[in-house]
Motif scaffolding. Structure first.
Motif, PDB file in Angstrom:
ATOM      1  N   PRO A 126      18.978  22.959  -1.025  1.00  6.43           N
ATOM      2  CA  PRO A 126      18.930  23.695   0.242  1.00  6.43           C
ATOM      3  C   PRO A 126      19.448  25.129   0.081  1.00  6.43           C
ATOM      4  O   PRO A 126      20.498  25.351  -0.500  1.00  6.43           O
ATOM      5  CB  PRO A 126      19.835  22.888   1.168  1.00  6.43           C
ATOM      6  CG  PRO A 126      19.926  21.544   0.554  1.00  6.43           C
ATOM      7  CD  PRO A 126      19.781  21.749  -0.915  1.00  6.43           C
ATOM      8  N   GLN A 127      18.685  26.066   0.603  1.00  2.00           N
ATOM      9  CA  GLN A 127      19.025  27.483   0.520  1.00  2.00           C
ATOM     10  C   GLN A 127      19.567  27.971   1.861  1.00  2.00           C
ATOM     11  O   GLN A 127      19.284  27.387   2.901  1.00  2.00           O
ATOM     12  CB  GLN A 127      17.784  28.304   0.156  1.00  2.00           C
ATOM     13  CG  GLN A 127      17.232  28.018  -1.218  1.00  2.00           C
ATOM     14  CD  GLN A 127      18.040  28.699  -2.292  1.00  2.00           C
ATOM     15  OE1 GLN A 127      18.192  29.908  -2.287  1.00  2.00           O
ATOM     16  NE2 GLN A 127      18.566  27.918  -3.215  1.00  2.00           N
ATOM     17  N   ALA A 128      20.328  29.052   1.812  1.00  2.00           N
ATOM     18  CA  ALA A 128      20.851  29.677   3.024  1.00  2.00           C
ATOM     19  C   ALA A 128      20.702  31.183   2.899  1.00  2.00           C
ATOM     20  O   ALA A 128      20.520  31.717   1.811  1.00  2.00           O
ATOM     21  CB  ALA A 128      22.313  29.313   3.229  1.00  2.00           C
TER      22      ALA A 128
ATOM     23  N   ILE B  42      22.117  38.140   1.678  1.00  2.00           N
ATOM     24  CA  ILE B  42      22.125  37.405   0.415  1.00  2.00           C
ATOM     25  C   ILE B  42      21.441  36.065   0.630  1.00  2.00           C
ATOM     26  O   ILE B  42      21.335  35.585   1.760  1.00  2.00           O
ATOM     27  CB  ILE B  42      23.559  37.163  -0.109  1.00  2.00           C
ATOM     28  CG1 ILE B  42      24.395  36.395   0.918  1.00  2.00           C
ATOM     29  CG2 ILE B  42      24.205  38.465  -0.513  1.00  2.00           C
ATOM     30  CD1 ILE B  42      25.705  35.852   0.388  1.00  2.00           C
ATOM     31  N   ARG B  43      20.974  35.466  -0.467  1.00  2.00           N
ATOM     32  CA  ARG B  43      20.412  34.117  -0.422  1.00  2.00           C
ATOM     33  C   ARG B  43      20.951  33.321  -1.583  1.00  2.00           C
ATOM     34  O   ARG B  43      21.280  33.863  -2.625  1.00  2.00           O
ATOM     35  CB  ARG B  43      18.887  34.154  -0.523  1.00  2.00           C
ATOM     36  CG  ARG B  43      18.293  34.708   0.743  1.00  2.00           C
ATOM     37  CD  ARG B  43      16.871  34.370   0.962  1.00  2.00           C
ATOM     38  NE  ARG B  43      16.618  32.943   0.980  1.00  2.00           N
ATOM     39  CZ  ARG B  43      15.402  32.442   0.815  1.00  2.00           C
ATOM     40  NH1 ARG B  43      14.386  33.230   0.608  1.00  2.00           N
ATOM     41  NH2 ARG B  43      15.214  31.142   0.851  1.00  2.00           N
TER      42      ARG B  43
ATOM     43  N   PRO C 103      16.684  28.274   6.209  1.00  2.00           N
ATOM     44  CA  PRO C 103      15.758  28.996   7.090  1.00  2.00           C
ATOM     45  C   PRO C 103      14.333  28.458   6.918  1.00  2.00           C
ATOM     46  O   PRO C 103      13.908  28.175   5.800  1.00  2.00           O
ATOM     47  CB  PRO C 103      15.860  30.444   6.612  1.00  2.00           C
ATOM     48  CG  PRO C 103      16.347  30.355   5.208  1.00  2.00           C
ATOM     49  CD  PRO C 103      17.194  29.126   5.141  1.00  2.00           C
ATOM     50  N   PRO C 104      13.592  28.290   8.017  1.00  2.00           N
ATOM     51  CA  PRO C 104      12.210  27.807   7.926  1.00  2.00           C
ATOM     52  C   PRO C 104      11.321  28.807   7.185  1.00  2.00           C
ATOM     53  O   PRO C 104      11.610  30.010   7.153  1.00  2.00           O
ATOM     54  CB  PRO C 104      11.769  27.671   9.374  1.00  2.00           C
ATOM     55  CG  PRO C 104      12.942  27.955  10.223  1.00  2.00           C
ATOM     56  CD  PRO C 104      14.014  28.517   9.376  1.00  2.00           C
TER      57      PRO C 104
ATOM     58  N   ALA D 231       8.995  34.219   5.660  1.00  2.00           N
ATOM     59  CA  ALA D 231       7.755  34.982   5.497  1.00  2.00           C
ATOM     60  C   ALA D 231       7.747  36.255   6.336  1.00  2.00           C
ATOM     61  O   ALA D 231       7.175  37.266   5.932  1.00  2.00           O
ATOM     62  CB  ALA D 231       6.562  34.110   5.869  1.00  2.00           C
ATOM     63  N   VAL D 232       8.399  36.229   7.496  1.00  2.00           N
ATOM     64  CA  VAL D 232       8.336  37.364   8.413  1.00  2.00           C
ATOM     65  C   VAL D 232       9.485  38.356   8.188  1.00  2.00           C
ATOM     66  O   VAL D 232       9.277  39.560   8.185  1.00  2.00           O
ATOM     67  CB  VAL D 232       8.335  36.869   9.884  1.00  2.00           C
ATOM     68  CG1 VAL D 232       8.457  38.023  10.847  1.00  2.00           C
ATOM     69  CG2 VAL D 232       7.078  36.070  10.155  1.00  2.00           C
TER      70      VAL D 232
END
Length: 102
Positions: free
Chosen positions: A2-4, A46-47, A81-82, A87-88
């Protein structure tokens, strides 16, 4: 995994520089976005894994607030995040930052 996404916005450049430095040193995260927001406010994003983004953002907040004249305007963490948000908004891993991913 899982990313944030973690975001910090400050008033002035020195605090955002301190925050960005502390965040990338405070966890296995990648700086994916930096920009001038408005009225001398700067934002950095950051991710990385959720377990790494939380301590990295905490380190960034502490560094920004301890910087001379440091003023944190806002901060936020978005776990998982979805895809349409990624993408946006300008928070995707781009070719420019991909080489810095751990």
């Amino acid at each position: 995994m899982p990313q944030a996404v973690g975001v910090i916005q400050t008033l002035g450049f020195p605090p955002i520089l301190a925050a960005a430095d502390a965040m990338v040193k405070g966890g296995r995260v990648t700086l994916v976005y930096f920009d001038l927001a408005e009225r001398s406010e700067f934002v950095v994003a950051i991710r990385g894994p959720i377990s790494e983004v939380r301590p990295a953002v905490e380190a960034g907040l502490k560094a920004a607030e301890s910087c001379h004249g440091g003023n944190v305007v806002s901060h936020y963490i978005v776990p998982n995040p979805p895809e349409n948000v990624v993408a946006v908004l300008p928070i995707a891993y781009t070719a420019k930052v991909e080489r810095f991913r751990s």
